[in-house]
Design a protein around this motif. Structure first.
Motif, short mmCIF file in Angstrom:
data_model
loop_
_atom_site.label_atom_id
_atom_site.label_comp_id
_atom_site.label_asym_id
_atom_site.label_seq_id
_atom_site.Cartn_x
_atom_site.Cartn_y
_atom_site.Cartn_z
N ALA A 190 0.83 -1.21 0.00
CA ALA A 190 0.00 0.00 0.00
C ALA A 190 0.86 1.26 0.00
O ALA A 190 0.62 2.20 -0.77
N CYS A 191 1.89 1.30 0.86
CA CYS A 191 2.77 2.48 0.90
C CYS A 191 3.51 2.65 -0.42
O CYS A 191 3.65 3.77 -0.93
N ALA A 192 4.00 1.54 -0.96
CA ALA A 192 4.72 1.62 -2.23
C ALA A 192 3.82 2.17 -3.33
O ALA A 192 4.24 3.01 -4.13
N LEU A 193 2.57 1.73 -3.36
CA LEU A 193 1.66 2.17 -4.41
C LEU A 193 1.28 3.64 -4.25
O LEU A 193 1.12 4.36 -5.24
N VAL A 194 1.12 4.11 -3.02
CA VAL A 194 0.85 5.53 -2.82
C VAL A 194 2.02 6.36 -3.33
O VAL A 194 1.84 7.38 -4.02
N LEU A 195 3.24 5.93 -3.02
CA LEU A 195 4.43 6.68 -3.47
C LEU A 195 4.54 6.67 -4.99
O LEU A 195 4.81 7.70 -5.62
#
Length: 632
Positions: free
Chosen positions: A563-568
Motif C-alpha cells: 500500500a505504501c509503495a503504491l501511494v508513493l
C-alpha cells in the motif's frame, strides 16, 4: 457481428438461449460423460459463429449469411456430431495406440480447419495464427536446428493430437471440459446479474461512496467498472458496457480523453482480478493447477483490493493536480436508492459461501443463478420477466460461443507444445537467459505473457504461459518455498494486464474508440493506472502475506508495504501528494516506491519502515510548508 434478419435472429437467439439453459440445468443436476459434454458444447456453439460473424468485414454480406457461411455452418457441426454419436468408442480407444482411421483423419482435419476459421472470425486472428503455427511446427520441427528440433510427426499423429486426445489436450481436452461445465454456468450467473439490475446497484454504490470527492466521476468509474467486471469476465466488453457511460462523463468534468480512456481500461481489466468470479482464466487455473477455486479467491482477495486502491489513489492525485470538482450533488444517488437494490447482493454472498464450503463451482453458480432470479422478484424494479430471463440466457450463449472456440484453440496449442517438447525447451530458454536468477526469470516470463496477450485473449494467454513458465518458477523458487498457486497467480496477473499494456492493448483500444483519443496514449495511461498489477504480481512470489499466508503480522506487514509503495508510485507519476511535487521530488518519491515494491532482498520490516517513513515525512513537510504562509 452481423445484424441478422428477423427470423434468423430469432432462431439463433432461441438456439443460444435454450442451450445456455441446458448448461445451467447440467450445472445443478449433473453433466453427461466428459466426451459427450464437450461434443455437445462445441456442437451447439461453434456453427452459429459462422452465421453471426462475416468472413471478411466490409466485403461479406453485413445483414445475412452467404452460401459459404451456411456451408461452414453445416460442415463445422459434422465432427462434433460424429464424436457425440461414437462417444463410447472415443472413450474406449487408446490415444496414439489404436488406429486413427481415414474417417477420423477427415473429420479431424475438418474440425481443426473450421475451428481456425471460427477463431479468426469471432475471436482474434492472432490466436488463429498461433494455433496454425503450432500445428505447422509439429509438421516441420524435425527440420529445425538446436532446441527447436523435435521428432518427426506423421500427419495422423498431428491431427489426433489436435483433435481427439480427451485426457491430455487438443479440441476435446480438459480445457474444453472446464469451459463446458463450470465456466459456462458462471457466465450464465453473470448474465442474470446484469439482467436483474445488479449493474445499477454497482454504479449507484460507486457514486454514493466516491461521488462527493474530488474527481468523483473517475472514482465512480473505477468502482463500478471493477464491480461490473466480476460479472462480465471480459475486459473489452466491460469497457464497452460501462465505458460508454463513464468516459464521456469523465471528459466533461475535465479529464483528458486519453486519461479517461486509461482509467476506464485499467478499471475494466481489473474486474477479472476481483473475486468471487475473476473471469474464465481463474476457473482454468483451478483445473490445471488442481487447486480448489475457493482457495484461489481467498488468496487473490488482498491483491485485487490493492489493485483498485492504487487506481483510486492515482485518480485522486490526478484530480487534485487538475483541480477537478466532485460530481454534482444532483447526480449522486441517495443511499436509499442504493439500498433499494441491495438485496441483489445476496446471490453473490451465496456463491462465495458455497465456494468456501467446498461445493463445486458449477453447483454454486447454479444455485446463485436461481437465487438471483428469485431474489430479483422481491422488488418490482428488479423483477425479471420471462423476456428478461430469455435475454440473459441469450447473452450468456453469445458469450459462450466465442469462448468455446478460443479455449479449444488454446487446447491445440498446449497439446502441440507438449507433444513436441517445446514447453520444456522454451522454458529452458527462458531459464538459461535468466542465469538461474528467479527475479530475472519472472521479468522475462512477465514480458512473454504481455507479448502473448497482444494477439490472443486473456485465458488462452494464461494457459500457454502457465504451461511454459510455471514449472520454471517452481524450480528456481524452491529455495523460497514458492507454491504452485503463487506461480499461477503471477502468470494470471500478467495475462490480465496484457489487455491494458501497449503496444496492442485490446481494452485500451476499445476505450480509445469511445473517447476518440489515440489508442497508444490510452494504452500508456492504462498501464500507469494499472501499475499495482505489476507490483502485486511480483508480490505473490516474494510477499506471500498478501495471499493471506503466514501469521497476522506477516499479512499486515506485506499488505502495508504494498500500500505504501503504491501511494508513493502513484503520487510520483501524478506529480501530486498533498500539493504538487517538483520534478526532483517526483523522482525521489517514485524511486522510494519502486524500491519498496521490488527490492525484496531487504527485510520486510526495513522496507515497511523506509516506505512509511518517506511517505510520512513528505506529507508532514508538504502540510507544514503549505500552512506556514497562512500563519505569517
Amino acid at each position: 457481428m452481423r445484424e441478422l434478419p428477423g427470423w434468423l435472429r430469432g432462431a439463433v437467439t432461441l438456439w443460444l438461449a435454450s442451450w445456455a439453459a441446458v448448461h445451467l440445468y447440467f450445472g445443478g443436476f449433473g453433466f453427461p460423460a466428459p466426451v459427450e459434454m464437450r461434443a455437445i458444447h462445441l456442437l451447439v456453439f461453434t456453427p452459429p459463429l459462422f452465421l453471426m460473424y462475416p468472413a471478411l468485414r466490409g466485403r461479406s454480406p453485413a445483414h445475412r449469411p452467404s452460401v459459404p457461411d451456411w456451408l461452414w455452418f453445416l460442415v463445422s457441426a459434422a465432427p462434433h456430431v460424429w464424436v457425440l454419436w461414437n462417444a463410447g468408442e472415443v472413450n474406449d480407444r487408446m490415444e496414439y495406440v489404436d488406429p486413427f482411421t481415414p474417417e477420423m483423419m477427415a473429420l479431424g482435419i475438418t474440425c481443426v480447419v473450421c475451428l481456425l476459421e471460427a477463431i479468426r472470425r469471432a475471436v482474434e486472428p492472432g490466436l488463429a495464427v498461433m494455433v496454425a503455427v503450432c500445428l505447422l511446427y509439429m509438421a516441420v520441427g524435425h527440420h529445425l536446428p538446436g532446441v527447436l528440433n523435435t521428432r518427426q510427426f506423421t500427419l495422423p499423429e498431428i491431427v489426433e493430437a489436435a483433435w481427439l486426445v480427451p485426457t491430455a489436450g487438443g479440441v476435446y481436452g480438459p480445457l474444453t471440459g472446464i469451459v463446458a461445465t463450470t465456466i459456462a454456468v458462471f457466465i450464465i450467473f453473470g448474465s442474470f446479474m446484469q439482467a436483474s439490475g445488479t449493474g445499477r446497484l454497482f454504479s449507484n454504490f460507486g457514486a454514493a461512496v466516491a461521488g462527493r470527492y474530488s474527481g468523483g466521476t473517475a472514482k465512480v468509474a473505477v468502482i463500478s467498472s471493477g464491480l461490473f467486471g466480476t460479472m462480465s469476465g471480459s475486459s473489452v466488453s466491460n469497457v464497452i458496457t460501462t465505458g460508454s457511460m463513464t468516459i464521456p462523463v469523465m471528459m466533461r468534468t475535465g479529464y483528458k480523453p486519453g486519461v479517461a480512456a486509461g482509467i476506464e481500461s485499467a478499471s475494466s481489466v481489473g474486474g477479472a482480478l476481483m473475486p468471487p468470479v475473476m473471469g474464465a482464466a481463474a476457473f482454468v487455473m483451478a483445473e490445471i493447477a488442481g487447486i480448489p477455486y475457493g482457495d484461489i479467491i481467498v488468496a487473490a482477495a488482498i491483491g485485487a483490493v490493492l489493485y483498485f486502491f492504487a487506481i483510486l489513489c492515482a485518480v485522486h492525485f490526478e484530480a487534485k493536480r487538475l483541480g477537478l470538482a466532485p460530481m454534482p450533488l444532483a447526480d449522486i444517488p441517495a443511499w436509499r436508492e442504493v439500498l433499494a437494490d441491495a438485496h441483489l447482493a445476496l446471490p453473490i454472498a451465496l456463491i462465495v459461501w458455497l465456494m468456501m464450503e467446498r461445493w463445486s463451482g458449477n453447483y454454486a453458480a447454479f444455485c446463485a443463478s436461481l437465487a438471483m432470479v428469485g431474489v430479483a422478484f422481491l422488488r418490482r424494479r428488479t423483477r425479471m420477466g420471462w423476456r428478461d430471463v430469455l435475454r440473459a440466457l441469450e447473452t450468456a450463449g453469445m458469450t459462450m460461443a466465442p469462448l468455446a472456440v478460443s479455449i479449444a484453440g488454446a487446447g491445440i496449442v498446449v497439446s502441440a507444445l507438449t507433444a513436441t517438447g517445446m514447453v520444456v525447451a522454451f522454458g529452458g530458454i527462458i531459464k538459461e537467459f535468466s542465469g538461474g536468477s528467479l527475479a530475472v526469470l519472472l521479468v522475462l516470463l512477465g514480458l512473454t505473457v504481455l507479448v502473448l496477450g497482444m494477439g490472443i485473449p486473456t485465458t488462452p494467454s494464461y494457459i500457454i504461459a502457465a504451461a511454459i513458465g510455471v514449472p520454471q518458477i517452481l524450480e528456481l523458487g524452491r529455495y523460497l518455498g514458492v507454491e504452485p498457486l503463487q506461480a499461477h497467480l503471477f502468470v494470471f496477473y500478467f495475462a490480465v494486464l496484457a489487455d491494458a499494456t501497449p503496444p496492442v492493448a485490446a481494452a485500451a483500444f476499445a476505450a480509445a474508440a469511445i473517447s476518440k483519443s489515440s489508442p497508444m496514449m490510452a494504452g500508456l495511461h492504462a498501464a500507469r493506472f494499472a501499475v499495482a498489477g505489476f507490483t502485486v504480481g511480483f508480490g505473490f512470489i516474494y510477499d506471500p502475506g498478501i495471499m493471506l499466508r503466514g501469521s497476522v503480522t506477516t499479512i499486515v506487514v506485506a499488505t502495508l508495504i504494498q500500500a505504501c509503495a503504491l501511494v508513493l508510485i502513484t503520487a510520483s507519476y501524478a506529480g501530486f501528494l498533498v500539493r504538487p511535487l517538483g520534478v526532483v521530488l517526483r523522482m525521489v518519491v517514485g524511486l522510494a516506491g519502486l524500491m519498496a515494491a521490488f527490492v525484496h532482498a531487504v527485510p520486510d520490516p526495513v522496507r515497511l519502515a523506509a516506505s512509511c517513513g518517506v511517505l510520512a515525512a513528505l506529507v508532514a513537510w508538504q502540510v507544514l510548508t503549505t500552512r506556514a504562509p497562512a500563519r505569517g
